[in-house]
Write a protein that holds these residues in place. Structure first.
Motif, PDB file in Angstrom:
ATOM      1  N   UNK A  97      -1.883  -3.831   8.528  1.00  0.00           N
ATOM      2  CA  UNK A  97      -0.784  -3.583   9.448  1.00  0.00           C
ATOM      3  C   UNK A  97      -1.349  -2.969  10.733  1.00  0.00           C
ATOM      4  N   UNK A  98      -0.504  -2.542  11.619  1.00  0.00           N
ATOM      5  CA  UNK A  98      -0.982  -2.044  12.902  1.00  0.00           C
ATOM      6  C   UNK A  98      -1.705  -0.703  12.797  1.00  0.00           C
ATOM      7  N   UNK A  99      -1.571  -0.018  11.651  1.00  0.00           N
ATOM      8  CA  UNK A  99      -2.257   1.254  11.456  1.00  0.00           C
ATOM      9  C   UNK A  99      -3.574   1.098  10.708  1.00  0.00           C
ATOM     10  N   UNK A 100      -3.912  -0.114  10.318  1.00  0.00           N
ATOM     11  CA  UNK A 100      -5.159  -0.363   9.607  1.00  0.00           C
ATOM     12  C   UNK A 100      -5.045  -0.317   8.096  1.00  0.00           C
ATOM     13  N   UNK A 101      -3.832  -0.164   7.584  1.00  0.00           N
ATOM     14  CA  UNK A 101      -3.639  -0.156   6.139  1.00  0.00           C
ATOM     15  C   UNK A 101      -3.561  -1.590   5.633  1.00  0.00           C
TER      16      UNK A 101
ATOM     17  N   UNK B 266       0.819  -1.214   0.000  1.00  0.00           N
ATOM     18  CA  UNK B 266       0.000   0.000   0.000  1.00  0.00           C
ATOM     19  C   UNK B 266       0.848   1.257   0.000  1.00  0.00           C
ATOM     20  N   UNK B 267       2.035   1.220   0.623  1.00  0.00           N
ATOM     21  CA  UNK B 267       2.866   2.418   0.713  1.00  0.00           C
ATOM     22  C   UNK B 267       3.591   2.722  -0.596  1.00  0.00           C
ATOM     23  N   UNK B 268       3.491   1.840  -1.598  1.00  0.00           N
ATOM     24  CA  UNK B 268       4.094   2.114  -2.904  1.00  0.00           C
ATOM     25  C   UNK B 268       3.309   3.181  -3.665  1.00  0.00           C
ATOM     26  N   UNK B 269       2.059   3.390  -3.269  1.00  0.00           N
ATOM     27  CA  UNK B 269       1.217   4.389  -3.924  1.00  0.00           C
ATOM     28  C   UNK B 269       1.287   5.695  -3.151  1.00  0.00           C
ATOM     29  N   UNK B 270       1.689   6.750  -3.819  1.00  0.00           N
ATOM     30  CA  UNK B 270       1.758   8.065  -3.174  1.00  0.00           C
ATOM     31  C   UNK B 270       0.387   8.729  -3.253  1.00  0.00           C
ATOM     32  N   UNK B 271       0.068   9.546  -2.257  1.00  0.00           N
ATOM     33  CA  UNK B 271      -1.221  10.248  -2.171  1.00  0.00           C
ATOM     34  C   UNK B 271      -2.389   9.270  -2.215  1.00  0.00           C
ATOM     35  N   UNK B 272      -2.210   8.120  -1.611  1.00  0.00           N
ATOM     36  CA  UNK B 272      -3.241   7.088  -1.612  1.00  0.00           C
ATOM     37  C   UNK B 272      -3.595   6.802  -0.167  1.00  0.00           C
ATOM     38  N   UNK B 273      -4.831   7.111   0.184  1.00  0.00           N
ATOM     39  CA  UNK B 273      -5.271   6.889   1.548  1.00  0.00           C
ATOM     40  C   UNK B 273      -6.510   6.023   1.595  1.00  0.00           C
TER      41      UNK B 273
END
Length: 154
Positions: free
Chosen positions: A123-127, A96-103
């Motif tokens: 993950x622990x942040x819910x992503x 998920x962190x490979x995408x910028x400006x993606x929430x």
């Protein structure tokens, strides 16, 4: 100091108008220089250049252009995520962190459209761990690009 011009711009413009109007050649001699104004050279330069070819795709009236395939249109965050995923291909999983400006909100909107899927593990942040482009999302983006290629005036 600079040297004065042999003939002033206003005088040249006046002579050019006379040459064009009467279709004659005028010669002006000043301080050893000769300036010739020909009527054929004035008209020939403008008519010798061919007109550029018109692309009929740019001349389509706005009312005749059908709406884009993806409705409602993607916002910039959705489009950026979809372009990144399209570059990788359908069903290719990415973090998920490979995408910028993606929430979370962008993910929800794309999932509601059926364009992306996310893994159920978070993950622990819910992503979500991984996100991937669905075949329906890839088809919609291909249709969108084909529409833009067919109607470049958009």
């Amino acid at each position: 100091m600079t040297k004065r011009a042999l003939i002033k711009q206003a005088e040249l413009n006046r002579l050019a108008a006379v040459v064009k109007r009467n279709n004659i050649t005028i010669e002006v001699e000043a301080e050893g220089y000769t300036i010739r104004l020909h009527p054929s050279s004035v008209t020939q330069t403008s008519s010798s250049a061919p007109e550029p070819e018109r692309d009929p795709a740019w001349d389509i009236p706005w009312g005749d252009i059908p709406p884009e395939p993806i409705q409602p249109p993607l916002n910039w965050r959705e489009r950026k995520a979809m372009d990144h995923l399209m570059a990788l291909g359908a069903e290719v999983r990415v973090d998920w962190y490979a995408l910028k400006d993606y929430g979370h909100h962008t993910q929800q909107k794309l999932e509601e459209r059926g364009f992306v899927q996310a893994s159920s593990e978070t993950d622990r942040y819910g992503h979500p761990d991984q996100i991937w482009l669905t075949k329906a999302g890839a088809k919609a983006m291909r249709d969108q690009r084909a529409h833009r290629d067919k109607y470049p005036c958009l």
